[in-house]
Design an enzyme around this catalytic site. Sequence first.
Site, PDB file in Angstrom:
ATOM      1  N   LYS A 111       0.832  -1.211   0.000  1.00 17.93           N
ATOM      2  CA  LYS A 111       0.000   0.000   0.000  1.00 17.93           C
ATOM      3  C   LYS A 111       0.858   1.249   0.000  1.00 17.93           C
ATOM      4  CE  LYS A 111      -4.328  -1.621   2.035  1.00 17.93           C
ATOM      5  NZ  LYS A 111      -5.286  -1.441   3.132  1.00 17.93           N
ATOM      6  N   LYS A 203      -8.379 -12.190  -8.102  1.00 23.01           N
ATOM      7  CA  LYS A 203      -9.550 -12.255  -7.241  1.00 23.01           C
ATOM      8  C   LYS A 203     -10.511 -11.104  -7.553  1.00 23.01           C
ATOM      9  CE  LYS A 203      -9.335 -12.204  -2.686  1.00 23.01           C
ATOM     10  NZ  LYS A 203      -8.848 -12.286  -1.295  1.00 23.01           N
ATOM     11  N   LYS A 206     -12.929  -4.893  -5.068  1.00 28.37           N
ATOM     12  CA  LYS A 206     -13.603  -3.594  -5.145  1.00 28.37           C
ATOM     13  C   LYS A 206     -12.839  -2.637  -6.037  1.00 28.37           C
ATOM     14  CE  LYS A 206     -15.388  -3.925  -0.419  1.00 28.37           C
ATOM     15  NZ  LYS A 206     -15.181  -3.577   0.995  1.00 28.37           N
TER      16      LYS A 206
END
Length: 337
Positions: A111, A203, A206
């Site tokens: 991140k 996967k 969002k």
Amino acid sequence: MTRVLSGIQPTGDVHLGNYLGALRQWAIGQHDSDAFYCAVDLHAVTVRQDPAELRAATLGTMATLISVGLDPEVCTLFVQSHVPQHTELSWLLECTVSLGELRRMTQFKDKAARAEGRAEGSDQGGDHVSAGLFTYPALMAADILIYDADRVPVGDDQRQHLELTRDVAQRFNSRYGEVFVVPEAAIPTVGARVMDLQNPQSKMSKSAESPQGTVGIFEDRADIARKFARAVTDSESEVRYDPDAKPGVSNLLSILGAATGRSPADAAAGYRQYGTLKSDTAEAVIAMLEPIAAKKAELDADPAELSRIIAAGADKAAAVAGGTLARAKDAMGFLPK
Ligand code: TRP
């Protein structure tokens, strides 16, 4: 009874991957465990959030948890920030965990790299990386340890945070005495993994590149049908479950199987064409989601009832959290009031 705790980020709409991979399991497991589930709004603010959006997303996430079948009479549903003991315990744990341990967390490294524009292929950068993003795992450990959780259902991406939680609990216990339960991760089996319809190697998420690959659980039926009709498959025509050679078709079979209570291989029986597999999968998903959307509409129409449930959940959670925090503070040598 086994104490279970998990958290879900109140950002973006819940999709089929969240539902089949996690939430549905939570709902099934609530009857034979003492379960606590929360919307982790304090974790959400480790990256910048629009205040109005955060508030709406937190409320929406709580309504979603109830809509997928979590019963506030059976388990404890709450908003993380409503139970201030989490942040207080988090401080105590921050003083127990080392910088080196936090630095090794791959989620932080990924991140931070993305925010700073150091990630591979990144075309942006210069965003600030908050200190909260770094200490995030200590807050997550507090979420878990404050409820004496035995089992923590999480996705594979949270495995490292769970290991850290166990290490922190063990270290605390060996320094100050047996205060915390050392929790186990409960990682769902491969079958429940829902992949992106446009990019079946990754996967469903969002933050996917194209919204066409992600199916929200409250999307309308026409959109769901369209997304399945356009799902990426392969250039053969044989319907068979083989995730390595045929990721797209296998993903459809996993979804169809999950929606109809069969294994992916069993779900393949009788299919000769991709077209019918796609339309049947869409139909099965729409039928599965219908009662969930109905429940959500009911809750949306009665905001006072939803607020009452959320407030009651916070009281139930705080009663447990307060006890554990008091134990931890006492063990560490804080002067009683
Ligand atoms: N970090 C988790 C995620 O991103 C969310 C989370 C926060 C959580 N606190 C938790 C999960 C405690 C399990 C237990 O998915």
